[in-house]
Design a protein around this motif. Structure first.
Motif, short mmCIF file in Angstrom:
data_model
loop_
_atom_site.label_atom_id
_atom_site.label_comp_id
_atom_site.label_asym_id
_atom_site.label_seq_id
_atom_site.Cartn_x
_atom_site.Cartn_y
_atom_site.Cartn_z
N GLN A 215 34.89 -19.42 19.61
CA GLN A 215 35.03 -20.09 18.32
C GLN A 215 35.26 -21.58 18.50
O GLN A 215 35.63 -22.05 19.58
N ALA A 222 32.99 -22.99 14.07
CA ALA A 222 31.95 -22.08 14.56
C ALA A 222 32.59 -20.82 15.12
O ALA A 222 33.72 -20.83 15.62
N ARG A 224 31.29 -17.21 17.46
CA ARG A 224 30.27 -16.39 18.13
C ARG A 224 30.76 -14.95 18.07
O ARG A 224 31.80 -14.61 18.64
N ALA A 237 24.23 -11.08 19.37
CA ALA A 237 25.12 -12.24 19.22
C ALA A 237 24.83 -12.91 17.89
O ALA A 237 23.69 -13.33 17.63
N ILE A 239 25.86 -16.05 15.46
CA ILE A 239 26.49 -17.36 15.52
C ILE A 239 26.72 -17.84 14.08
O ILE A 239 25.80 -17.87 13.26
N VAL A 241 28.12 -21.11 11.93
CA VAL A 241 28.42 -22.54 12.05
C VAL A 241 28.68 -23.11 10.67
O VAL A 241 27.95 -22.79 9.71
N GLN A 249 24.25 -18.75 9.58
CA GLN A 249 24.36 -17.62 10.50
C GLN A 249 23.04 -17.50 11.25
O GLN A 249 21.96 -17.59 10.66
N HIS A 257 26.98 -17.17 26.35
CA HIS A 257 27.85 -18.22 25.83
C HIS A 257 27.15 -19.57 25.78
O HIS A 257 27.16 -20.26 24.76
N ALA A 260 24.24 -19.65 23.22
CA ALA A 260 24.75 -19.64 21.84
C ALA A 260 25.34 -21.00 21.47
O ALA A 260 25.11 -21.51 20.36
N ALA A 261 26.07 -21.61 22.39
CA ALA A 261 26.68 -22.90 22.11
C ALA A 261 25.62 -23.99 21.90
O ALA A 261 25.72 -24.81 20.98
N ALA A 264 23.98 -23.39 18.55
CA ALA A 264 24.89 -23.73 17.46
C ALA A 264 24.99 -25.23 17.26
O ALA A 264 25.04 -25.72 16.11
#
Length: 278
Positions: A215, A222, A224, A237, A239, A241, A249, A257, A260-261, A264
């Motif tokens: 998060q 954000a 996850r 997954a 996401i 934001v 979403q 990770h 996803a980051a 995002a």
């Protein structure tokens, strides 16, 4: 023998009728009072004249005193010149205000520019034929329903849209689906806080699970969220934001990770086009 001068006076006044002594005394007193009154009046007039002369000598010719200017100010040796004035800025109308006097107002439309673009997700992707492919059966709210848990309800949800990018066909096809919504002012932040409460409280059975994996790694906020729908299903997954009143979403299957980051952060940057918080 009497003095001839006194004898003459006696002869001249012998036949003169004299007033009684009391009358003579009263007349003398009256005459004395009148003399004193006249002298006092004369002295008073003299004092008034002297004081008047002093006042006139001290005041001099009267001058018109302007409001706000001290009458005791020393006169300038030279005629005073009006101070130069700076021309006033032209008015731009009653509706013109400084940027700081009014808060920026967020737009309302959910336009294409607020979504991730093809270049953001890699090569080989294209837009799906229809915007609503999937019908929202992938969001966090769908997960709550599928796992038979009490969801958030998305209180404050306003205008929203969904778009999907796909790559390949058949069993090897992959895609990224994104949902962008505008919430009523102040409710978007509460929505993410509600997810932080509802997700840990969801305890499904039969091998299903939902958890917050990460998060606060992009935008103003954000999450996850990892969802497992049971045996034989690939973990998903999701996401979430937030930027201002906008919430996105994103469904990215098997995104780790770092993936996803990165996704995002790109989504948060795109959302800046629809909110003044960036």
């Amino acid at each position: 023998m009497p003095d001839p001068l006194f004898q003459t006076l006696f002869d001249d006044t012998e036949a003169v009728p004299w007033a009684p002594t009391g009358t003579v005394r009263d007349r003398a007193r009256t005459r004395t009072r009148r003399t004193r009154a006249a002298a006092l009046a004369a002295a008073t007039v003299a004092v008034v004249m002297v004081l008047g002369g002093v006042a006139l000598a001290g005041r001099g010719p009267q001058k018109h005193v302007q409001p706000g200017i001290s009458p005791t100010a020393a006169p300038s040796a030279t005629p005073s010149q009006p101070a130069p004035t700076t021309p006033a800025a032209p008015s731009t109308g009653a509706s013109s205000t400084s940027a700081s006097s009014q808060p920026a107002v967020e737009p309302t439309a959910i336009v294409d520019g607020l979504f991730l673009q093809l270049a953001d997700v890699g090569t080989g992707y294209k837009w799906a034929a229809t915007e609503d492919s999937g019908g929202g059966d992938w969001t966090v709210e769908y997960a709550f329903s599928a796992l038979q848990c009490t969801g958030s309800g998305m209180s404050g949800l306003g205008d929203h849209r969904e778009r999907t990018m796909v790559k390949g066909t058949g069993p090897n096809a992959s895609g990224v689906t994104q949902f962008v919504a505008r919430f009523r002012p102040g409710t978007a932040a509460r929505y993410l806080d509600e997810l932080r409460t509802k997700i840990p409280a969801c305890k499904p059975s039969n091998g299903m699970a939902i958890k917050i994996a990460d998060q606060r790694f992009a935008g103003q906020d954000a999450l996850r969220v990892e969802v497992t729908y049971g045996e034989g299903y690939t973990p998903v997954a999701l996401i979430v934001v937030r930027q201002g009143d906008l919430v996105s979403q994103i469904s990215a299957r098997a995104a780790d990770h770092d993936q996803a980051a990165a996704l995002a952060r790109k989504a948060a940057a795109r959302m800046c086009g629809g909110t003044p918080v960036c």
